[in-house]
Design an enzyme around this catalytic site. Structure first.
Site, mmCIF file in Angstrom:
data_model
loop_
_atom_site.group_PDB
_atom_site.id
_atom_site.type_symbol
_atom_site.label_atom_id
_atom_site.label_comp_id
_atom_site.label_asym_id
_atom_site.label_seq_id
_atom_site.Cartn_x
_atom_site.Cartn_y
_atom_site.Cartn_z
ATOM 1 N N LYS A 181 0.843 -1.193 0.000
ATOM 2 C CA LYS A 181 0.000 0.000 0.000
ATOM 3 C C LYS A 181 0.882 1.250 0.000
ATOM 4 O O LYS A 181 1.988 1.250 0.558
ATOM 5 C CB LYS A 181 -0.911 -0.028 1.232
ATOM 6 C CG LYS A 181 -1.980 1.050 1.268
ATOM 7 C CD LYS A 181 -2.888 0.869 2.479
ATOM 8 C CE LYS A 181 -3.978 1.937 2.553
ATOM 9 N NZ LYS A 181 -4.876 1.735 3.714
ATOM 10 N N MET A 207 -6.476 8.592 3.239
ATOM 11 C CA MET A 207 -6.897 7.211 3.527
ATOM 12 C C MET A 207 -8.126 7.193 4.434
ATOM 13 O O MET A 207 -8.311 6.275 5.224
ATOM 14 C CB MET A 207 -5.740 6.410 4.132
ATOM 15 C CG MET A 207 -4.541 6.353 3.219
ATOM 16 S SD MET A 207 -3.122 5.547 3.949
ATOM 17 C CE MET A 207 -2.810 6.619 5.333
ATOM 18 N N SER A 215 -9.723 2.057 2.390
ATOM 19 C CA SER A 215 -8.791 2.891 1.652
ATOM 20 C C SER A 215 -7.735 2.092 0.878
ATOM 21 O O SER A 215 -6.973 2.660 0.090
ATOM 22 C CB SER A 215 -8.075 3.844 2.624
ATOM 23 O OG SER A 215 -7.267 3.123 3.553
ATOM 24 N N GLY A 232 -10.904 1.691 9.971
ATOM 25 C CA GLY A 232 -12.360 1.627 10.000
ATOM 26 C C GLY A 232 -12.908 0.581 9.049
ATOM 27 O O GLY A 232 -14.110 0.465 8.862
ATOM 28 N N GLY A 233 -11.970 -0.175 8.436
ATOM 29 C CA GLY A 233 -12.362 -1.203 7.472
ATOM 30 C C GLY A 233 -11.486 -1.202 6.237
ATOM 31 O O GLY A 233 -11.770 -1.893 5.255
ATOM 32 N N SER A 234 -10.398 -0.451 6.255
ATOM 33 C CA SER A 234 -9.613 -0.198 5.048
ATOM 34 C C SER A 234 -8.883 -1.404 4.483
ATOM 35 O O SER A 234 -8.505 -1.399 3.310
ATOM 36 C CB SER A 234 -8.607 0.928 5.302
ATOM 37 O OG SER A 234 -9.265 2.162 5.404
#
Length: 536
Positions: free
Chosen positions: A126, A177, A203, A225-227
């Site tokens: 990433k 992000m 993200s 948060g869920g990226s």
């Protein structure tokens, strides 16, 4: 220079790293499914390589069936074409990868020794993973053309490099992000690997869409948060959101980097569960707590599970109702697990999901987006539309108010743990895990994501639970039905109106396995059990 000119210059710079012979003479405009298209146009021998598992390629390098250079070239070629189709890369550095692969091949030929368990294997990263000489722009125009130094190199990248990894691309992210889609003014819109009308998630959308295209087998993402989990879900991957610090975050570029209440975590997404387990174990076996003071000194543990697991199934979190294929996927899971001899019970959040979600959003925006406002002011670029509440002039909280958020979170964690630990199945066994949707749909139109739709992923971050994503099925003719239910709220109504079988046909359907804190080994093992049950 305007922000538009800087962004265009950066995009041109990235694309210039693609060898001329790998550029489309004319970009195809009718490619809906990038993964299938790449299978049809790339050489058969390369397609065969990228469809092996990481562990299979590891054995083939050791047996000298394949060289690192051959494997690296196959993945670089596929990543180059994938980027031109779905815009998934933020940095391309194939020359560096080829030099590394040749060096490793020569080393093995000369010494008969492998550099490490990842010897010669390409690993994608990433955007925010720091490598010397490359940007970590995290979606900001202002951070383009500011390459990192050797001293900036991320600890986790050093661990993988020392194990023999070959790095070749970094992947696209949204601004800061802080979005469940992958769009930035710097790099533009990233698209889904299987449907170019749909979002790759965020993200880590660039990372998962590249893996979805098999331009990579495994790579690093991050999650606050869920990226990690949202993009993995939208591409049908395996992925893990480990508890805070289990994997090293040291020297990884981040927005809101030192917010202490709900820290971001790092972890892999992969095509194969065994590869995922191997990768996580490799990092933990390197003793990252000796390199990152935020890592707890927890060795990799062998886990023995009962033959009969007690598994909770959460069908609806009370905030947003899942689409028909997601509901069917959960029913399928419950049916297969029962047939495999496990106890399945219904599970609901003991604390309303809306409470968890609201408090987490308050924590993540505690500075009133001051950091983002300061960063975009440097070039004059506008905020991306996916930011929730940015235009609402959010108030920057005081330290005392921020500490109050920490108090609320801590009390919620205690209450949630107490409810979990007091829950048992018909035969008295404590609930080993619970399974929920990873997202209420299998994606959504690219560019239209809103951060408030993360209600199925937020609890893992807020409670700091371990979470593993597993693919379950695909949207099929069985799902060609209307969404018939009474919406719970305006967001739920919006989601219901989004359901369109023709739009989502063929998309992966995934689920999310929740285990308690620092139960990464257990969560992966349960994921294996659940995946095997699905095959029966």
């Amino acid at each position: 220079m305007t922000w538009q000119e800087i962004a265009q210059q950066k995009r041109d710079s990235v694309n210039s790293q693609i060898p001329k012979e790998w550029l489309f003479e004319e970009k195809p405009t009718d490619v809906r499914n990038a993964y299938e298209y790449l299978n049809s146009v790339l050489p058969a021998e390369e397609t065969a390589i990228v469809h092996k598992s990481l562990l299979e390629l590891q054995r083939e390098i050791k047996d000298k069936t394949l060289t690192s250079y051959e494997i690296t070239k196959a993945f670089c070629h596929r990543a180059a074409l994938a980027h031109q189709l779905i815009n998934c890369c933020s940095e391309i550095f194939f020359d560096r990868a080829f030099a590394r692969a040749k060096e490793l091949d020569e080393y093995y030929e000369t010494t008969g020794e492998l550099k490490g368990p990842l010897h010669g294997l390409p690993i994608s990263l990433k955007d925010q993973i720091n490598l010397e000489g490359l940007d970590s722009s995290i979606g900001y125009v202002s951070l383009a053309f500011h390459p990192k130094s050797k001293d900036d190199t991320s600890v986790i990248a050093e661990i993988l490099y020392d194990a023999g990894a070959v790095f070749y691309v970094k992947t696209a992210v949204p601004m800061a992000m802080m979005a469940a889609d992958t769009f930035s003014n710097l790099h533009g819109q990233t698209l889904n690997a299987f449907n170019n009308k749909l979002s790759p998630g965020g993200s880590s959308g660039g990372e998962s869409s590249l893996i979805g295209c098999r331009g990579s087998l495994i790579g690093l993402s991050t999650d606050i948060g869920g990226s990690i989990r949202i993009p993995a879900t939208f591409q049908g991957l395996f992925a893990i959101r480990a508890s805070t610090g289990r994997l090293p975050y040291c020297k990884v570029t981040n927005s809101y980097a030192y917010q202490p209440i709900v820290p971001s975590v790092i972890g892999p997404s992969a095509q194969n569960l065994q590869d995922l387990e191997f990768f996580v174990k490799l990092i933990i076996d390197s003793k990252p707590w000796l390199k990152d003071p935020k890592c707890p000194p927890i060795e990799w543990r062998q886990v023995e599970l009962p033959k009969k697991l007690t598994i909770g199934i959460m069908k609806n979190n009370g905030v947003i109702t899942p689409h028909p294929p997601v509901q069917r996927g959960l029913e399928l899971l419950a049916e297969k697990l029962k047939k495999a001899g496990h106890e399945v019970i219904e599970w609901e959040h003991p604390i309303p999901a809306q409470t968890l979600k609201d408090n987490l959003l308050e924590i993540l925006t505690a500075d009133g987006y001051r950091e983002t406002k300061n960063e975009i002011a440097k070039t004059g670029e506008p905020p991306i539309p996916q930011f929730l509440g940015y235009e609402d002039d959010l108030k920057e909280l005081t330290v005392t108010e921020h500490w109050q958020q920490a108090k609320i979170k801590y009390e919620c964690q205690q209450a949630y743990d107490k409810a979990w630990l007091s829950t048992s199945g018909p035969s008295g066994g404590r609930m080993d895990c619970f399974i929920s949707p990873a997202w209420e749909s299998t994606s959504y139109p690219a560019g239209e994501a809103k951060i408030y739709h993360c209600s199925y992923t937020y609890p893992a971050n807020y409670l700091d639970y371990t979470s593993v994503i597993i693919p379950v099925t695909k949207v099929s003719e069985e799902d060609n039905v209307e969404a018939v239910y009474e919406p719970l709220n305006d967001f739920d109504q919006e989601t219901k109106e989004l359901w369109d079988y023709k739009l989502f046909e063929g998309m992966p359907v995934c689920a999310q396995i929740y285990c308690m804190r620092y139960e990464e080994e257990k969560a992966i093992k349960i994921a294996d059990i659940v995946t095997e049950a699905l095959k029966q």
